[in-house]
Structures are given as C-alpha cells and as structure tokens.
Design a protein around this motif. Sequence first.
Motif, PDB file in Angstrom:
ATOM      1  N   UNK A 320       1.046  -1.285   0.282  1.00  0.00           N
ATOM      2  CA  UNK A 320      -0.163  -0.058   0.186  1.00  0.00           C
ATOM      3  C   UNK A 320       1.123   0.816  -0.035  1.00  0.00           C
ATOM      4  N   UNK A 321       1.723   1.341   0.740  1.00  0.00           N
ATOM      5  CA  UNK A 321       2.863   2.066   0.496  1.00  0.00           C
ATOM      6  C   UNK A 321       4.110   2.034  -0.593  1.00  0.00           C
ATOM      7  N   UNK A 322       3.768   1.385  -2.084  1.00  0.00           N
ATOM      8  CA  UNK A 322       4.480   1.486  -2.861  1.00  0.00           C
ATOM      9  C   UNK A 322       6.432   0.877  -2.210  1.00  0.00           C
ATOM     10  N   UNK A 323       6.110   0.295  -1.093  1.00  0.00           N
ATOM     11  CA  UNK A 323       7.690  -0.289  -0.657  1.00  0.00           C
ATOM     12  C   UNK A 323       7.552  -1.272  -1.091  1.00  0.00           C
ATOM     13  N   UNK A 324       7.234  -2.229  -1.496  1.00  0.00           N
ATOM     14  CA  UNK A 324       7.024  -3.968  -1.505  1.00  0.00           C
ATOM     15  C   UNK A 324       7.992  -3.710  -2.891  1.00  0.00           C
ATOM     16  N   UNK A 325       9.135  -4.871  -2.894  1.00  0.00           N
ATOM     17  CA  UNK A 325      10.279  -4.871  -3.894  1.00  0.00           C
ATOM     18  C   UNK A 325       9.718  -5.722  -5.307  1.00  0.00           C
ATOM     19  N   UNK A 326       8.457  -6.531  -5.405  1.00  0.00           N
ATOM     20  CA  UNK A 326       8.112  -7.017  -6.031  1.00  0.00           C
ATOM     21  C   UNK A 326       6.861  -6.694  -6.178  1.00  0.00           C
ATOM     22  N   UNK A 327       5.787  -6.642  -5.578  1.00  0.00           N
ATOM     23  CA  UNK A 327       4.621  -6.484  -5.735  1.00  0.00           C
ATOM     24  C   UNK A 327       3.660  -5.260  -6.209  1.00  0.00           C
ATOM     25  N   UNK A 328       2.704  -4.408  -6.957  1.00  0.00           N
ATOM     26  CA  UNK A 328       2.835  -3.511  -6.841  1.00  0.00           C
ATOM     27  C   UNK A 328       1.097  -2.723  -6.536  1.00  0.00           C
ATOM     28  N   UNK A 329       0.329  -2.131  -6.621  1.00  0.00           N
ATOM     29  CA  UNK A 329      -1.314  -1.904  -6.338  1.00  0.00           C
ATOM     30  C   UNK A 329      -1.788  -1.388  -7.663  1.00  0.00           C
ATOM     31  N   UNK A 330      -2.325  -0.971  -7.832  1.00  0.00           N
ATOM     32  CA  UNK A 330      -2.940   0.369  -8.514  1.00  0.00           C
ATOM     33  C   UNK A 330      -4.278  -0.302  -8.873  1.00  0.00           C
TER      34      UNK A 330
END
Length: 560
Positions: A320-330
């Motif tokens: 949710x904070x755009x901090x995951x190294x692999x997964x994004x969600x939009x």
Amino acid sequence: MRESLKNPPRLARDTLRITPLGGHGNIGRNMSSFEINGELLFIDCGVLFPSEEHPGVDLILPGLHLVEDRLDQVRALVLTHGHEDHIGAVPYLLRRRSDIPVLGSRLTLALVREKLREHRIRDVDLRVVAEGDRLTIGEFDLEFLSVNHSIPDGLAVVMRTRGGSVLHTGDFKMDQLPLDGRLTDLRGFARLGEEGLDLFMPDSTNAETPGFTTHERDIQPAMERVFAEAKQKLIVTCFASHVHRVQQVMDAAVRHGRKVVYVGRSMQRNMSVARELGYLHVPENTLIDLKQIENYRDDEVVIISTGSQGEPLSALSRISNHEHPVITAGPGDVVLLASSLIPGNENSVYRVINGLSRNGVTVVHKGNAMVHVSGHASAGELLYCYNLLKPRNVLPVHGEVRHLIANAQLAVATGVPADRALAVEDGAVIDLANGRARLVGQLDCGYIFVDGLTEGEIGDTELTDRKILGEEGFISVVAVVNFHANTLVSGPDIHARGFADDDQVFDDIRPELVQVIEKALADGVEDTFQLQQLVRRTIGRWVNNNFRRRPMILPIVVAS
C-alpha cells in the motif's frame, strides 16, 4: 472487576489455584497458571501485539514474572491451538527453563517447532496429544477434546484434580459444517455435564454477539464473486495461520485458472508446515514462487499475503505504501481482506485500506462483503454450552473486559449463581475447592515488553519518553560556561527534531536564555545541573506559552 491489590493467602492442600497471566482484559497473550499441592501447569503461552500506545515495542508477553521463581515446579505447558496469541511466547518461557514438557496437537507443535528454530532453542520436550487422549502428569489428570476454530487441530483441555474439575475451551466455535469435517466434541461436553463440572473456562471473544457464528463455507459465494469479477491483479490477505481460509482461496484459484503465490515469511512458513502434515491440499502446478510472478499476467495469479491487521512491516502495508520490492497494486487491482479486525487494530487496518484506495485499488473487506466469519463462539453457542455442562462455577477467558462481563452474564442467565461467574482480569487469584471457586487475591500482572533483543527492560518511563518524542518532538540546548569568570562562553545553541521545520523559531527565546544563564552565573551558581534545570524550565515555559506543546527538552551545559 478490579479488586484492590492484595496478596493471596497460602494455598491450602488439595485446593486448585488458578491465576490468569494474560488474556483476561485484552485479546492476546493468553496464558493461565494452575497450581495444586506444590505443582504447576500452564495452559497456553501467547503474545499480545502492541498498539499505538506502545511505540517501538515488538511483542507483549504474559505475566511470566509472577511464576519465574517457581518454574522448577511446572509439570507441563499445554497448548490449545497454534495461533500466535496462544503460542507466541513459548520461546520466551523455554528460555527460562528449556525442559518443560510442551503438550499440543500435531499441527500446533509443528508450528511451535518452527518458532523455536527461529529462536535457536533446541532439545525441547514436545509431546503430541490428540482428541480422546487422557493422561496424568503429576497432580493433573488431563483429557483432550476436539474443538472447531479458524485453525485446524484445536483442543479443549479437561483437567481433573483433587481440587476439582476444569474445562478450558481454548478458542472455539460450534460450526456444524466445518471445512475439515472436525466438529466441536459436544458429546464430550455433555459427558462432562453428566459427570459434574466444577469450573468452566470458555472463550469470550464473541460473547456480545447474538446468535450463532456463521459457517465458514458460507463465505464461499462472496469469495467466488470476487474471483469472477477481478480482471487484473488479485491479492488476498488473511491470518498467516488460517489454513482453512488459504484452502478456500487455493480452491477458488484453481477454478478460475490462477496460480497462487505466498507473500510474507510467516505465511510461507505456516502453509509449508500445514501442507507437509496434510492439513492443506495444494493441487499440482498451482503454487509458484514469488520470483516466478513476472512470468505470468496479472489475471493469471492470486497473491496470498500477510498484513490483515495493518502491521506496519507486513507485505500488504508495504504494498500500500509502494515499498514492496516485487508487488505493486494500482487501478483495476483488487485486494480482499479475508479476516476480522482484532480490537485495537482498527486504525492500522483502515490506514492500509485508505492507502490502497488512494492508489485506485478496489478493497473488499468484511465491512462491505461477506468475506470472513469469526472463529469464536457467539452468545447462542455459549448458552448452549452452559446448558449442556451445567458448571458449578465459570471463569470466562480470552477477551476484553466487556467480553468477559458479557460471558459471565450469559452464565448467570442459565442459572450459574452471580457470585460464581467470575469476570476477572489478569493477575486475579482464584481458589477452587469443594465445588466452589472464590477470588482470593490480585497480583500485579503488568506487561513484559519485547523490543528487538531486549525483553522486560522497557518500562512506563521509556514508553512515555517515546510517546513524547513521537507526538511532541525533541529540543536540545547546548551552552558552554566558565565558572571562574562567571561568563557564558558560547551558545546557547538550540536544535529541534519533530518540533519545527526551522530552528530560527528559537531566535525569540535565545536572548532570554542568555540573560537567565548570565544572571545565574552572576549570582554564584557553580553547578551545571542547576543551570540545565534553569534552561529546561525557561524554554519549556516559552514553548508551552507560544506553541501549546510539551516536547522532550535536553539541556546540556558544559563547564570550560
């Protein structure tokens, strides 16, 4: 509920003493101590996850300090099931005495074994028990009954002693259509009722909820709709130990042609254990590694993630904070929160939901869809148990104060005398003898905080300081003085963190500080501590008058 603190009397022979060390007054750190004729037995040993009131704290342990000097008298630790709030503190207990026999079901002990491996604790005495087993350990005659919960292999514990008989349910509900076919043993409950039960210790989490808890399988239609309508990335979050929910997601993924990937270390570990033991069925060619996700389109994968409670470092929070190294969600992606809110976690969860929504993600949760059911018995189920068991005394467990009181009121409604329905908080001391349970004392069962590698050394003062630093900021004032010449050599230099963007805001107070220090020196003050206190009071009063703030102030006066 809370009695004035008083030490309990000396324990009489053939009397069973029960002391809740956690779980009475909050949802977590569940642990109860049972003592008779110089021997102790514990049921559960869990952790409480910190709230915003505990900055920097990782875990909160049960009141181990109340029994720390008597661990040589402990005959066993019995675990009802494998949730963190019931097993998470086991390593911290075994650090104190590593040879305590630990009894639990196959899945529960497998999860404990993994936890002990992480803590590098070896050569422990783990003993698998199952429903229907009966064994004697010292003064305690133990029997185990199956109970249905949101994790497989849950057990209720029947304890028969010279002081009386006890039924501790652990966490349970009475789902009549369980996904794994494993029912709560109501026949065993009925047998105990016929035998005569002295003390009933039931789960209180849903005591305020009327009726019966919904069946697990009743969420299937809503989950099916989510899968059918998701056209892009689909992320499902649930508790890392909720094997039944993961199985439902796994089966839905197969029906909709999606691969499954686990995200989150605890999820990977627990589901690996559940699969090895046969509690989780993973169809062939369904599970992929996170590294393989880039080989598939978004609509070909479902991600099962940790973070259902908004934990700051969990996978979902990082996404949710755009901090995951692999997964994004939009935009166009869907996140399904297949879990309920643990009391105290509301702000953290809604913060994550808002973050995802701000990114254009569609968030499906219990508040807007039938995507989760509780693992705890509601009022109707508890009433059923009271009428079945006809206990002489009741000691509700596992709940906040309001849950414990509600559960006690249900007991009274079915005929249990009001003075024998004991809604007590952690540290209460209850003696059971001759069919009567009495509150005989109250001990201080304060929190033991775990902060990194530090355990138990964080107190109220440290937490207060952390809150001040986080909410009010920090101001340092440095001055150098010469006591021989009675002069201010340099400073005061004023710097702040978390208080103001620019240190120039202190230009107005600096001349006053100079005047105060020089006057004190002229008056013959030759103690740096006195000068520091004078600086603290002066700038503290100015900050309060001008900003209505109370930051932490660190004055440093150095003699040259």
